[in-house]
Scaffold this active site. Structure first.
Site, PDB file in Angstrom:
ATOM      1  N   GLU A 197       3.957 -38.158  27.966  1.00 43.72           N
ATOM      2  CA  GLU A 197       3.683 -36.776  28.375  1.00 43.72           C
ATOM      3  C   GLU A 197       2.642 -36.783  29.485  1.00 43.72           C
ATOM      4  O   GLU A 197       1.786 -37.684  29.545  1.00 43.72           O
ATOM      5  CB  GLU A 197       3.141 -35.954  27.183  1.00 43.72           C
TER       6      GLU A 197
ATOM      7  N   ASP B  20       0.443 -26.687  20.798  1.00 43.92           N
ATOM      8  CA  ASP B  20       0.365 -26.061  22.129  1.00 43.92           C
ATOM      9  C   ASP B  20      -0.153 -24.624  22.034  1.00 43.92           C
ATOM     10  O   ASP B  20      -1.123 -24.253  22.699  1.00 43.92           O
ATOM     11  CB  ASP B  20       1.758 -26.010  22.794  1.00 43.92           C
TER      12      ASP B  20
ATOM     13  N   HIS C  34       2.059 -28.990  31.088  1.00 45.79           N
ATOM     14  CA  HIS C  34       2.311 -30.327  30.538  1.00 45.79           C
ATOM     15  C   HIS C  34       3.813 -30.529  30.367  1.00 45.79           C
ATOM     16  O   HIS C  34       4.595 -29.598  30.565  1.00 45.79           O
ATOM     17  CB  HIS C  34       1.537 -30.556  29.227  1.00 45.79           C
TER      18      HIS C  34
ATOM     19  N   HIS D 164       7.367 -32.003  28.269  1.00 49.62           N
ATOM     20  CA  HIS D 164       7.980 -32.240  26.959  1.00 49.62           C
ATOM     21  C   HIS D 164       9.258 -33.049  27.151  1.00 49.62           C
ATOM     22  O   HIS D 164      10.005 -32.761  28.095  1.00 49.62           O
ATOM     23  CB  HIS D 164       8.377 -30.909  26.291  1.00 49.62           C
TER      24      HIS D 164
END
Lengths: 168, 348
Positions: A43, A120, A107, A109
């Site tokens: 990630e 999150d 970010h 996934h």
């Protein structure tokens, strides 16, 4: 129709009040490079930098930070440390006389159509309380086929999904 | 939509040729030409043993309509009507009267030339004054003004007194906006924007570019004012896009036997006599280019309407309107914010 990750066109989203937020083509290209296509890709994440336009109520994300020393990355997690990213924020803010500012977080996934995990959304709510920002924060998740966005503010800490707009 | 009205305001201020402001040079040149004519014509008429005629003057063209723009290459021009109290039968050959005007001014500047619709006085510094020579209504049996057409040496059929009423044209072009001051103001702005678009996108020589008066007539026919009914705030961007689209929609196909194909043409029919199409001399090829460039303009305006970022929208507009359209720095387009602080974050 879902925005296509293969292209490097800008992405535009609409908030529930009609305001729009644009990710420039360059930002989209940089986000795409971190999409977790490979089975062992970790990630990634960073902060969003951009402008609250003065002639309209729209916003533009025209810069991001990418993983920096101090961040911790795994296949299914990303922990972003404060120091280096905050330095980038301060530098951008100062160089622009306060007009380029911190707009939120992004970010990745490892899923096609990303949805926020409990971790999150909890962290987004905490940031909406603890961070110092102008009006609202945006949160983008870069999936393998789609980039999705959410937004919240101090008064409305439950992040609401943004509606993608088609741009030609 | 990116809000770019502020930048249209700046653009308009830059290209506008004010009627009463800084264009002293133009006004001086016009005054000098008038004085020279009044001083020298008596001698010229005497030399040719003709009755002395004292002309009167009227402003014409974009200067009179207040739709003038600054030229790109410093080639300023001013249109001046020169009216003689003599009938079309006194001077059956209109070119003779133009020759008298030419003679009265010859040697006064770099060059004086008889052109088909006027006598042009060229100045060293790039300025020129177009003098349209008229036989005035009061001298004619039908009480109409006639314009002297033709050059020295042109065939008889091209030397004609043409019924012409530029004052009526100006009135007709503006009567749509009686009672709508804001609409009229935006109309003048949009005419100026279209004329600058033309100067930037077409090579200026010959009939390759649509003429300014043609674009003015098109704007009269197809422009719809676009402003907020309560604040009177203008939306020039949308008004221009709607105009460009309406002009594109007005192109029609006609079969041209000589070329054995369908040709798409846009008309700009004069609102007064002789009611001709201002674009009639444009070739099929030139019309094709006109339509293609108009489509480019319309596409750019649509893209600017869709664009979120003010700076990007201004870049798109600069591409079609040229360097006088300002592109702001990014910091000028955004609101200053208090110092931001982002804590750490974690995601999964």
């Amino acid at each position: 129709m879902t925005p296509n990750l293969e292209s490097t066109s800008p992405l535009v989203y609409q908030l529930s009040d009609g305001r729009r937020i644009k990710l420039t083509a360059e930002v989209v290209a940089r986000l795409q490079r971190h999409a977790q296509h490979a089975p062992d890709a970790a990630e990634a994440g960073g902060v969003l930098l951009g402008r609250y336009l003065s002639d309209s109520d729209d916003l533009v994300v025209d810069d991001i930070t990418e993983p920096l020393p101090g961040d911790k990355r795994g296949r299914y997690f990303f922990h972003r440390a404060q120091k280096n990213h905050q330095q980038a924020i301060e530098q951008a803010w100062r160089a622009s006389n306060g007009t380029r500012t911190y707009l939120g977080e992004w970010h990745t996934h490892p899923e096609a159509r990303p949805t926020p995990s409990c971790i999150d959304t909890c962290d987004w709510r905490r940031k909406l309380r603890q961070d110092q920002y102008f009006e609202r924060l945006f949160f983008f998740i870069v999936g393998t086929h789609e980039v999705r966005g959410w937004s919240g503010s101090r008064n409305r800490p439950k992040p609401i999904a943004l509606e993608p707009l088609l741009v030609s | 939509m990116a809000t770019v009205q502020k930048y249209f305001d700046l653009f308009h201020d830059k290209i506008k040729l004010g009627r009463f402001d800084e264009e002293d040079t133009l006004r001086d040149k016009r005054r000098i030409v008038r004085e020279k004519l009044l001083a020298n014509l008596p001698g010229v008429f005497e030399k040719h043993k003709e009755k002395n005629l004292v002309p009167t003057f009227r402003d014409q063209g974009s200067y009179a309509m207040n739709t003038g723009i600054k030229p790109l290459e410093g080639d300023f021009d001013i249109d001046q009507g020169v009216y003689f109290e003599s009938s079309v039968t006194d001077y059956p050959d209109p070119v003779v009267l133009k020759e008298r005007v030419h003679e009265a001014l010859d040697g006064h500047t770099k060059k004086v030339e008889i052109r088909r619709p006027c006598v042009t006085v060229f100045y060293q510094d790039g300025y020129h004054v177009d003098l349209a020579v008229y036989s005035c209504a009061s001298a004619n049996a039908d009480k109409q003004d006639y314009l002297a057409m033709g050059k020295v040496g042109s065939e008889e059929k091209y030397r004609v007194w043409q019924l012409s009423d530029p004052t009526a044209l100006t009135d007709k072009l503006f009567e749509r906006f009686d009672g709508d001051d804001t609409g009229r103001k935006q109309y003048r702005r949009v005419i100026r924007f279209m004329k600058r678009w033309k100067d930037v996108n077409f090579v200026s020589s010959g009939n390759g570019a649509p003429r300014g008066i043609g674009l003015t007539v098109n704007t009269h026919d197809y422009f719809q004012p676009n402003y907020d009914a309560t604040s009177f705030k203008l939306d020039d961007l949308t008004a221009l896009r709607d105009l460009a689209q309406a002009m594109l929609d007005a192109f029609t196909s006609t079969w041209v036997f000589a070329e054995w194909k369908f040709i798409r043409r846009l008309k700009a029919q004069l609102l007064v006599t002789p009611f001709n199409d201002v674009y009639e001399k444009m070739t099929s090829k030139q019309m094709e280019t006109f339509e293609a460039k108009l489509q480019e303009l319309c596409d750019a305006l649509n893209a600017a309407i869709k664009e979120v970022d003010t700076r990007k929208a201004c870049q798109l507009l600069r591409n079609v309107f040229g360097d006088d359209f300002d592109v702001p720095e990014e910091s000028e387009t955004a609101r200053p914010t208090p110092p931001p602080v982002s804590t750490h974050s974690q995601s999964a």
